[in-house]
Scaffold this active site. Structure first.
Site, short mmCIF file in Angstrom:
data_model
loop_
_atom_site.label_atom_id
_atom_site.label_comp_id
_atom_site.label_asym_id
_atom_site.label_seq_id
_atom_site.Cartn_x
_atom_site.Cartn_y
_atom_site.Cartn_z
CB SER A 157 -29.37 -6.65 -33.00
OG SER A 157 -30.46 -7.41 -32.58
N GLY A 158 -32.12 -5.33 -34.52
CA GLY A 158 -33.35 -4.57 -34.28
C GLY A 158 -33.57 -3.44 -35.26
CB THR A 162 -35.41 -10.21 -40.34
OG1 THR A 162 -34.10 -10.58 -39.92
CG2 THR A 162 -36.20 -11.45 -40.67
CG ASN A 207 -35.24 -7.93 -33.01
OD1 ASN A 207 -36.47 -8.00 -32.82
ND2 ASN A 207 -34.69 -8.09 -34.20
CB SER A 210 -32.72 -11.10 -32.11
OG SER A 210 -31.46 -10.80 -32.61
CB SER A 211 -31.86 -13.19 -37.46
OG SER A 211 -32.91 -12.40 -37.96
N GLY A 436 -25.10 -7.16 -38.33
CA GLY A 436 -24.32 -5.94 -38.53
C GLY A 436 -23.17 -5.87 -37.53
CD GLU A 438 -23.31 -8.54 -32.60
OE1 GLU A 438 -22.53 -9.18 -31.87
OE2 GLU A 438 -24.44 -8.93 -32.91
#
Ligand code: ATP
Ligand code: MG
Length: 744
Positions: A157-158, A162, A207, A210-211, A436, A438
């Site tokens: 994340s981050g 995206t 993020n 964040s998606s 991704g 985690e």
């Protein structure tokens, strides 16, 4: 522009030569050092100090392709190379044809139209590593060679997934500018992003945007190579966020955007006060004020996007009624009556608002939130819920409505992106932007799903890259040398094998009538899987390494490392129950979207609906099937620090990601064969100056010219192979020596 007359721009020539340096004819930027100013490349040249300059350059900015790293087994050398480049604002590096991207957390001037043009019709080695090279390569393979493509983007994340996917889309939009009649389709494709992000993204600690769902998007092209449509598949929206968030995090953007940006009339219709603090599901006070201006702006963008996508006023109204009713639902309060059951206070306006907005009978809504109809041997009994159960039912309803409406929105987008006419010759490039790996201090059902997804994608990566390698060797007529690698199929099987895998055991427990609990699920796992090399129960806790597991935990040895999962709430999340009364009530909703979303649930069916994990497993296997039929490109994204800050390179954090992304293994496999390959034409063009027999022009097939060159350069037999169209070089050292000879 053909390969012959192509112009190469060295990626950081600016800082050494005081202006963008242009090198004539077929250079190779993955090796190329910029020459000192005014040293034109007319052959033969003898420039004192140039070789030293080349080495210094490599020392300062690293290599552009990790396969050229001398010490390719060392993670420290790998990270050092990334760091050198990051410090020079060079965020992209290749491992062969895999692109590594480090999030710069600042706007770099590398996405301009001018930069984009550098990548039009270029082979990888003709311009510095860039996401545009990946996009262009995919586009060309699709249009000119008719091979369907997919671009798989991964990272934590981050890390910039995206943003990367948007860059690919933007590049393709720009690349097809000269083609007619594609503007509306392109606009729709581009505008799908702000729309989906408003409903599916949220501010988290890691993020700000964040998606919270996985996304696979196909861009469909007609036979001319013009985009003509698209299709989106969405995965596993984090719906728990609708009802609660960690302190400092937010709910999905749209709630705040609507409250901040909705005009008075809209808010009045939706019975909303324009303050997120007024609603339980958006109460985190910390960050609202600072983001208000942005939310207002974004709301405008969402409405514009809706227009481009041709979502009608009526549909928009229905969408906002759903968003508003979720907010009202969160404020529904229960009290315990003298019989010990939950009740909604008679003056509570919230449930009334929900009833009105969703156009369901308000009395029935109150009943469905506080009681449950159970059928037992033909008798229908109505049982009241206690306070906890009622709160659970309320939150489950809010999550279900939001989740289903999100999927409806994706379906609605797809309807709008559907090509106007059917064309059997059309083909697609798919872009996957999915969560991704985690590993948190505490990992639950969600991480289990996400990490399972990453195992499957890793498995696909292994299959496809090895396949690709083998096919290239075959095409080129070079003997294939088997490469040793870790095949994570054992872990995929541990999770998803029929009857004996973790998913199967979990589903059995969820379906078992009476008595099944998270603890009984864990007990079964421990009993059946304890001997598996990739499973660890708490009995295997390693006290020396202080990895002591709780009695409610199990650990999986994933390809990316060990993850300990806590089983608490696994059953509840997997069952994903919404009481039948609420379901049937939602079927009657006069809000067309809600009515539509719930009508497919066949309430009379005796068959249980699929569990959450089984649905996920099936959709994942579908995805893998889609991806397997395409030629893949990989973008691996890395987050350089935890502070969303530019110019900070946290080596420890990066080292973790290098492991999770399997990059060292990737590099090792790539280096195990012939690390470097180049078409005969390109190789000859660059190095022909090294022999009088090939300079200034070699008369005859390029392959023969290259053969002459390797003789002059005294390549050992083991160092290289001559394929049908390319030379394959085993060691980068060989190439560096050639390159250094070239520079002198
Ligand atoms: P998540 O898994 O949480 O959705 P992500 O991998 O999709 O994360 P992004 O949202 O793409 O991450 O990136 C996070 C932020 O990092 C962006 O909002 C942007 O500020 C910055 N960023 C990412 N890539 C770039 C880039 N190439 N240039 C400049 N900034 C970037
Ligand atoms: Mg994202």
């Amino acid at each position: 522009m053909t390969q012959q007359d192509s112009v190469i721009v060295s990626e950081n020539a600016q800082d050494t030569s005081g202006g963008v340096m242009v090198v004539e004819n077929g250079g190779d930027p993955s090796l190329l050092a910029p020459l000192p100013p005014n040293k034109a490349l007319h052959r033969p040249v003898s420039v004192q100090g140039v070789m030293e300059h080349a080495l210094q350059h490599r020392e300062r900015v690293g290599v552009q392709d990790f396969v050229l790293l001398e010490d390719y087994r060392s993670e420290a050398a790998f990270i050092d190379n990334l760091k050198k480049r990051f410090n020079e604002n060079l965020i992209y590096t290749y491992i062969g044809n895999v692109l590594i991207s480090v999030n710069p957390y600042k706007n770099l001037p590398i996405y301009t139209e001018e930069k984009a043009r550098l990548y039009y019709k270029k082979a990888f080695f003709e311009a510095p590593p860039h996401i545009f090279a990946i996009a262009d390569n995919a586009y060309r393979s699709l249009v000119y060679e008719h091979r369907e493509q997919c671009i798989l983007i991964s990272g934590e994340s981050g890390s910039g997934k995206t943003e990367a996917s948007k860059k690919v889309l933007e590049y393709i939009a720009a690349r097809t500018n000269h083609l007619q009649n594609v503007e509306t389709v392109k606009d729709k494709l581009l505008q799908s992003n702000p729309l989906l992000e408003a409903f599916g993204n949220a501010k988290t600690h890691r993020n700000d945007n964040s998606s919270r769902f996985g996304k696979y998007m196909d861009i469909q092209f007609n036979y001319e190579g013009a985009p003509e449509g698209g299709h989106i598949l969405n995965y596993l929206l984090e719906k728990s966020r609708v009802v609660s968030q960690m302190p400092g995090e937010r709910n999905f953007h749209i709630f705040y955007q609507l409250l901040a940006g909705g005009d008075e009339e809209l808010l009045r219709q939706l019975k909303l006060q324009g303050r997120p603090e007024a609603y339980k599901y958006t109460t985190d006070m910390m960050s609202h004020q600072s983001q208000k201006a942005n939310d207002v702006e974004q709301f405008r963008a969402v409405r514009d996007a809706m227009k481009v996508i041709e979502i009608s006023e009526v549909e928009q109204k229905a969408i906002f009624e759903i968003v508003a009713s979720v907010l009202h639902l969160g404020n529904v309060k229960f009290v315990t009556n003298d019989k010990g059951s939950a009740e909604i206070l008679s003056h509570d306006a919230n449930s009334g608002n929900v009833g009105e907005l969703l156009k369901v009978n308000p009395t029935k809504l109150r009943e469905a939130l506080t009681s449950r109809t159970i059928e037992a041997r033909g008798d229908v009994v109505n049982t009241p819920l206690d306070l906890g159960q009622a709160q659970y039912a309320r939150d489950a309803l809010a999550k279900a409505i939001y989740d289903k409406h999100f999927s409806w929105l994706v379906a609605r987008l797809n309807a709008s992106l559907l090509p106007k006419s059917f064309d059997a010759r059309s083909s697609v490039i798919g872009i996957l932007d999915i969560y991704g790996f985690e590993i948190f201090p505490k990992n639950s059902f969600e991480q289990f799903c996400i990490n399972f997804c990453n195992e499957k994608l890793q498995q696909l990566f292994i299959q496809l890259t090895l396949k690709q390698e083998q096919e290239e060797y075959l095409r080129e007529g070079i003997e294939w040398e088997p490469v040793e690698y870790f095949n994570n199929i054992v872990i995929c099987d541990l999770i998803e094998a029929k009857l004996i895998g973790i998913i199967s055991i979990l589903d059995d427990e969820c379906l078992r009538p009476g008595g099944a609990t998270d603890a009984s699920f864990l007990e079964k796992l421990n009993m059946r899987l304890d001997k598996h090399a990739h499973y660890k129960s708490h009995r295997k806790s390693d006290i020396r390494t202080q990895k002591v597991m709780g009695r409610d935990e199990f650990c999986l040895v994933h390809y990316a490392g060990e993850v300990t999962y806590n089983v608490s709430t696994f059953l509840e999340k997997n069952n994903d129950l919404l009481f039948r009364d609420l379901q049937s009530l939602m079927c009657t909703s006069g809000n067309n979207i809600v009515g539509d979303c719930f009508k497919d649930l066949d309430l009379r069916s005796k068959k249980r609906p699929e569990t959450a994990i089984t649905q996920f497993k099936n959709s994942l296997n579908e995805l893998i099937k889609i991806l397997s039929s395409k030629e893949p490109s990989y973008i691996r994204c890395i987050k350089p620090n935890d502070f969303k800050a530019p110019m900070q390179f946290d080596e420890k954090l990066i080292s973790h990601q290098v492991k999770y992304l399997g990059l060292m293994e990737n590099l090792r496999v790539r280096r195990a064969g012939f690390a470097y390959r180049r078409t005969y034409e390109a190789f000859l063009e660059r190095y022909k100056c090294l022999s009088a027999e090939t300079w200034p022009n070699f008369r005859g097939p390029a392959r023969d010219g290259v053969q002459k060159l390797v003789e002059v350069l005294k390549y050992e037999k083991e160092e290289y192979r001559m394929g049908n169209t390319k030379i394959f070089i085993r060691f980068p050292k060989t190439l560096f020596e050639t390159e250094d000879a070239y520079q002198i």
